[in-house]
Design a protein around this motif. Structure first.
Motif, PDB file in Angstrom:
ATOM      1  N   ASN A  63       0.819  -1.217   0.000  1.00 22.11           N
ATOM      2  CA  ASN A  63       0.000   0.000   0.000  1.00 22.11           C
ATOM      3  C   ASN A  63       0.850   1.263   0.000  1.00 22.11           C
ATOM      4  OD1 ASN A  63      -2.275  -1.502  -0.114  1.00 22.11           O
ATOM      5  ND2 ASN A  63      -3.007  -1.018   1.920  1.00 22.11           N
ATOM      6  N   ASP A  64       1.887   1.256  -0.819  1.00 23.67           N
ATOM      7  CA  ASP A  64       2.811   2.379  -0.922  1.00 23.67           C
ATOM      8  C   ASP A  64       2.191   3.497  -1.749  1.00 23.67           C
ATOM      9  OD1 ASP A  64       5.680   2.934  -2.966  1.00 23.67           O
ATOM     10  OD2 ASP A  64       5.184   3.929  -1.104  1.00 23.67           O
ATOM     11  N   GLU A  65       2.052   4.670  -1.151  1.00 18.84           N
ATOM     12  CA  GLU A  65       1.548   5.820  -1.891  1.00 18.84           C
ATOM     13  C   GLU A  65       2.700   6.661  -2.411  1.00 18.84           C
ATOM     14  OE1 GLU A  65      -1.373   7.953   0.307  1.00 18.84           O
ATOM     15  OE2 GLU A  65      -2.493   6.151   0.771  1.00 18.84           O
ATOM     16  N   GLU A  74       5.234   0.303   5.576  1.00 11.15           N
ATOM     17  CA  GLU A  74       4.828  -0.295   4.317  1.00 11.15           C
ATOM     18  C   GLU A  74       5.856  -1.289   3.775  1.00 11.15           C
ATOM     19  OE1 GLU A  74       4.955   2.986   4.836  1.00 11.15           O
ATOM     20  OE2 GLU A  74       2.972   3.800   4.499  1.00 11.15           O
ATOM     21  N   PHE A  75       7.068  -1.255   4.296  1.00 14.50           N
ATOM     22  CA  PHE A  75       8.129  -2.130   3.813  1.00 14.50           C
ATOM     23  C   PHE A  75       7.858  -3.569   4.236  1.00 14.50           C
ATOM     24  CE2 PHE A  75      12.248  -4.215   4.339  1.00 14.50           C
ATOM     25  CZ  PHE A  75      12.790  -4.035   3.074  1.00 14.50           C
ATOM     26  N   ALA A  76       7.780  -4.497   3.249  1.00 12.05           N
ATOM     27  CA  ALA A  76       7.499  -5.903   3.561  1.00 12.05           C
ATOM     28  C   ALA A  76       8.753  -6.762   3.528  1.00 12.05           C
ATOM     29  CB  ALA A  76       6.460  -6.462   2.591  1.00 12.05           C
ATOM     30  N   GLY A  77       9.708  -6.448   2.641  1.00 11.85           N
ATOM     31  CA  GLY A  77      10.919  -7.255   2.573  1.00 11.85           C
ATOM     32  C   GLY A  77      11.734  -6.948   1.336  1.00 11.85           C
ATOM     33  N   THR A  78      12.877  -7.646   1.228  1.00  6.35           N
ATOM     34  CA  THR A  78      13.796  -7.470   0.112  1.00  6.35           C
ATOM     35  C   THR A  78      14.181  -8.830  -0.446  1.00  6.35           C
ATOM     36  OG1 THR A  78      14.727  -5.442   1.034  1.00  6.35           O
ATOM     37  CG2 THR A  78      16.089  -6.604  -0.555  1.00  6.35           C
ATOM     38  N   PHE A  79      14.192  -8.936  -1.779  1.00  6.34           N
ATOM     39  CA  PHE A  79      14.703 -10.116  -2.463  1.00  6.34           C
ATOM     40  C   PHE A  79      16.113  -9.786  -2.930  1.00  6.34           C
ATOM     41  CE2 PHE A  79      15.769 -12.474  -6.250  1.00  6.34           C
ATOM     42  CZ  PHE A  79      15.375 -13.764  -5.947  1.00  6.34           C
ATOM     43  N   THR A  80      17.052 -10.696  -2.675  1.00  5.19           N
ATOM     44  CA  THR A  80      18.433 -10.494  -3.107  1.00  5.19           C
ATOM     45  C   THR A  80      18.984 -11.783  -3.687  1.00  5.19           C
ATOM     46  OG1 THR A  80      18.776  -8.898  -1.322  1.00  5.19           O
ATOM     47  CG2 THR A  80      20.745  -9.787  -2.360  1.00  5.19           C
ATOM     48  N   ASN A  81      19.662 -11.676  -4.828  1.00  7.70           N
ATOM     49  CA  ASN A  81      20.407 -12.798  -5.398  1.00  7.70           C
ATOM     50  C   ASN A  81      21.862 -12.383  -5.506  1.00  7.70           C
ATOM     51  OD1 ASN A  81      20.589 -15.453  -6.843  1.00  7.70           O
ATOM     52  ND2 ASN A  81      21.399 -14.114  -8.438  1.00  7.70           N
ATOM     53  N   VAL A  82      22.724 -13.140  -4.844  1.00  3.65           N
ATOM     54  CA  VAL A  82      24.155 -12.911  -4.934  1.00  3.65           C
ATOM     55  C   VAL A  82      24.640 -13.725  -6.135  1.00  3.65           C
ATOM     56  CG1 VAL A  82      26.371 -13.200  -3.770  1.00  3.65           C
ATOM     57  CG2 VAL A  82      24.333 -12.592  -2.450  1.00  3.65           C
ATOM     58  N   ILE A 103       2.439 -10.580   5.975  1.00  5.65           N
ATOM     59  CA  ILE A 103       1.983  -9.188   5.895  1.00  5.65           C
ATOM     60  C   ILE A 103       0.865  -8.863   6.874  1.00  5.65           C
ATOM     61  CG2 ILE A 103       2.738  -8.898   3.511  1.00  5.65           C
ATOM     62  CD1 ILE A 103      -0.228  -9.226   2.662  1.00  5.65           C
ATOM     63  N   THR A 104       0.489  -9.783   7.760  1.00  6.85           N
ATOM     64  CA  THR A 104      -0.605  -9.543   8.701  1.00  6.85           C
ATOM     65  C   THR A 104      -0.344  -8.298   9.549  1.00  6.85           C
ATOM     66  OG1 THR A 104      -1.163 -11.889   8.773  1.00  6.85           O
ATOM     67  CG2 THR A 104      -1.950 -10.534  10.596  1.00  6.85           C
ATOM     68  N   ASP A 105       0.840  -8.198  10.137  1.00 12.59           N
ATOM     69  CA  ASP A 105       1.160  -7.047  10.990  1.00 12.59           C
ATOM     70  C   ASP A 105       1.194  -5.748  10.195  1.00 12.59           C
ATOM     71  OD1 ASP A 105       1.294  -8.719  13.178  1.00 12.59           O
ATOM     72  OD2 ASP A 105       3.489  -8.855  13.171  1.00 12.59           O
ATOM     73  N   ILE A 106       1.709  -5.812   8.966  1.00 16.81           N
ATOM     74  CA  ILE A 106       1.746  -4.608   8.121  1.00 16.81           C
ATOM     75  C   ILE A 106       0.337  -4.116   7.840  1.00 16.81           C
ATOM     76  CG2 ILE A 106       2.324  -3.727   5.817  1.00 16.81           C
ATOM     77  CD1 ILE A 106       4.730  -5.674   5.863  1.00 16.81           C
ATOM     78  N   ASP A 109      -0.998  -2.452  10.902  1.00 17.11           N
ATOM     79  CA  ASP A 109      -0.381  -1.131  11.071  1.00 17.11           C
ATOM     80  C   ASP A 109      -0.977  -0.101  10.118  1.00 17.11           C
ATOM     81  OD1 ASP A 109       1.251  -2.204  13.008  1.00 17.11           O
ATOM     82  OD2 ASP A 109       3.050  -2.283  11.741  1.00 17.11           O
ATOM     83  N   LEU A 110      -1.309  -0.546   8.919  1.00 10.65           N
ATOM     84  CA  LEU A 110      -1.879   0.349   7.906  1.00 10.65           C
ATOM     85  C   LEU A 110      -3.392   0.501   8.052  1.00 10.65           C
ATOM     86  CD1 LEU A 110       0.075  -0.960   4.790  1.00 10.65           C
ATOM     87  CD2 LEU A 110       0.375   1.258   5.914  1.00 10.65           C
ATOM     88  N   GLU A 111      -3.966  -0.221   9.033  1.00 12.76           N
ATOM     89  CA  GLU A 111      -5.423  -0.263   9.216  1.00 12.76           C
ATOM     90  C   GLU A 111      -6.126  -0.670   7.926  1.00 12.76           C
ATOM     91  OE1 GLU A 111      -6.541   3.507  10.914  1.00 12.76           O
ATOM     92  OE2 GLU A 111      -5.343   3.143  12.721  1.00 12.76           O
ATOM     93  N   ALA A 112      -5.560  -1.721   7.288  1.00 14.40           N
ATOM     94  CA  ALA A 112      -6.068  -2.199   6.014  1.00 14.40           C
ATOM     95  C   ALA A 112      -6.594  -3.634   6.104  1.00 14.40           C
ATOM     96  CB  ALA A 112      -4.956  -2.133   4.965  1.00 14.40           C
ATOM     97  N   GLU A 113      -6.895  -4.112   7.317  1.00 14.19           N
ATOM     98  CA  GLU A 113      -7.332  -5.504   7.485  1.00 14.19           C
ATOM     99  C   GLU A 113      -8.617  -5.814   6.729  1.00 14.19           C
ATOM    100  OE1 GLU A 113      -6.090  -4.758  11.960  1.00 14.19           O
ATOM    101  OE2 GLU A 113      -6.988  -3.516  10.419  1.00 14.19           O
ATOM    102  N   ASP A 114      -9.473  -4.821   6.519  1.00 12.21           N
ATOM    103  CA  ASP A 114     -10.750  -5.075   5.853  1.00 12.21           C
ATOM    104  C   ASP A 114     -10.741  -4.712   4.368  1.00 12.21           C
ATOM    105  OD1 ASP A 114     -11.899  -6.046   8.200  1.00 12.21           O
ATOM    106  OD2 ASP A 114     -12.493  -4.032   8.845  1.00 12.21           O
ATOM    107  N   ASP A 115      -9.583  -4.312   3.838  1.00  7.31           N
ATOM    108  CA  ASP A 115      -9.501  -3.988   2.412  1.00  7.31           C
ATOM    109  C   ASP A 115      -9.650  -5.252   1.572  1.00  7.31           C
ATOM    110  OD1 ASP A 115      -9.016  -1.452   3.303  1.00  7.31           O
ATOM    111  OD2 ASP A 115      -6.962  -1.331   2.545  1.00  7.31           O
ATOM    112  N   ASP A 116     -10.290  -5.106   0.407  1.00  7.84           N
ATOM    113  CA  ASP A 116     -10.465  -6.247  -0.493  1.00  7.84           C
ATOM    114  C   ASP A 116      -9.188  -6.593  -1.244  1.00  7.84           C
ATOM    115  OD1 ASP A 116     -13.136  -6.549   0.213  1.00  7.84           O
ATOM    116  OD2 ASP A 116     -13.825  -5.167  -1.355  1.00  7.84           O
ATOM    117  N   ASP A 117      -8.324  -5.603  -1.433  1.00  2.00           N
ATOM    118  CA  ASP A 117      -7.067  -5.847  -2.123  1.00  2.00           C
ATOM    119  C   ASP A 117      -6.001  -4.920  -1.564  1.00  2.00           C
ATOM    120  OD1 ASP A 117      -8.104  -3.482  -3.442  1.00  2.00           O
ATOM    121  OD2 ASP A 117      -8.985  -4.805  -4.920  1.00  2.00           O
ATOM    122  N   VAL A 118      -4.757  -5.206  -1.910  1.00  3.54           N
ATOM    123  CA  VAL A 118      -3.639  -4.374  -1.469  1.00  3.54           C
ATOM    124  C   VAL A 118      -2.795  -4.003  -2.684  1.00  3.54           C
ATOM    125  CG1 VAL A 118      -3.497  -5.300   0.874  1.00  3.54           C
ATOM    126  CG2 VAL A 118      -2.159  -6.346  -0.922  1.00  3.54           C
TER     127      VAL A 118
END
Length: 144
Positions: A63-65, A74-82, A103-106, A109-118
């Motif tokens: 949900n990054d604006e 809003e940061f969920a994680g990072t993918f890295t390939n060495v 992403i449950t805690d995120i 935090d965003l008060e988006a638990e009831d949103d239909d999509d992210v």
């Protein structure tokens, strides 16, 4: 095979621009408080395909604006390939993998638990050498 989530067609190719995908959530409104505590909502990025000898890095935000960094909720994680070579091979080899992020805690935090999509935002952080071609087959949300 091209599939669509919102206005995005899959597979998507990551280049030097951020990609935003509207991802439908499973039916969350019917879940009881106990079910929400027992099962984590997981963002699954499927079919990440890249050259094993390419340096690849991308950030995933929810949900990054505006573009934000790891310090934001809003940061969920990072993918890295060495970069690495597959043992016994001198040819370029593709690898395919997936990434799973809780992403449950995120969402709380965003008060988006009831949103239909992210809105999922992927921001490439590559070195720009041109070898970092990455494709993604799909992005979905599941319970685990």
């Amino acid at each position: 095979m091209k599939r669509s989530v919102g206005a995005t067609e899959f597979p998507i190719t990551l280049d030097n621009k951020k990609v935003q995908v509207l991802v439908k959530r499973p039916n969350t409104k019917a879940r009881s408080k106990e079910e929400k505590e027992e099962k984590e909502e997981i963002l699954v990025i499927n079919g990440i395909e890249l050259d094993c000898d390419a340096a690849v890095k991308f950030d995933v935000l929810i949900n990054d604006e505006d573009e934000v960094g790891p310090e934001s909720s809003e940061f969920a994680g990072t993918f890295t390939n060495v970069p690495h070579r597959i043992h016994g091979s001198h040819e370029d080899k593709k690898i395919k993998t997936c990434m799973k992020l809780g992403i449950t805690d995120i969402l709380e935090d965003l008060e988006a638990e009831d949103d239909d999509d992210v809105l999922v935002t992927i921001i490439p952080r590559g070195s720009g050498s041109g070898k970092e071609v990455v494709t993604i087959e799909s992005i979905e949300i599941e319970f685990d």
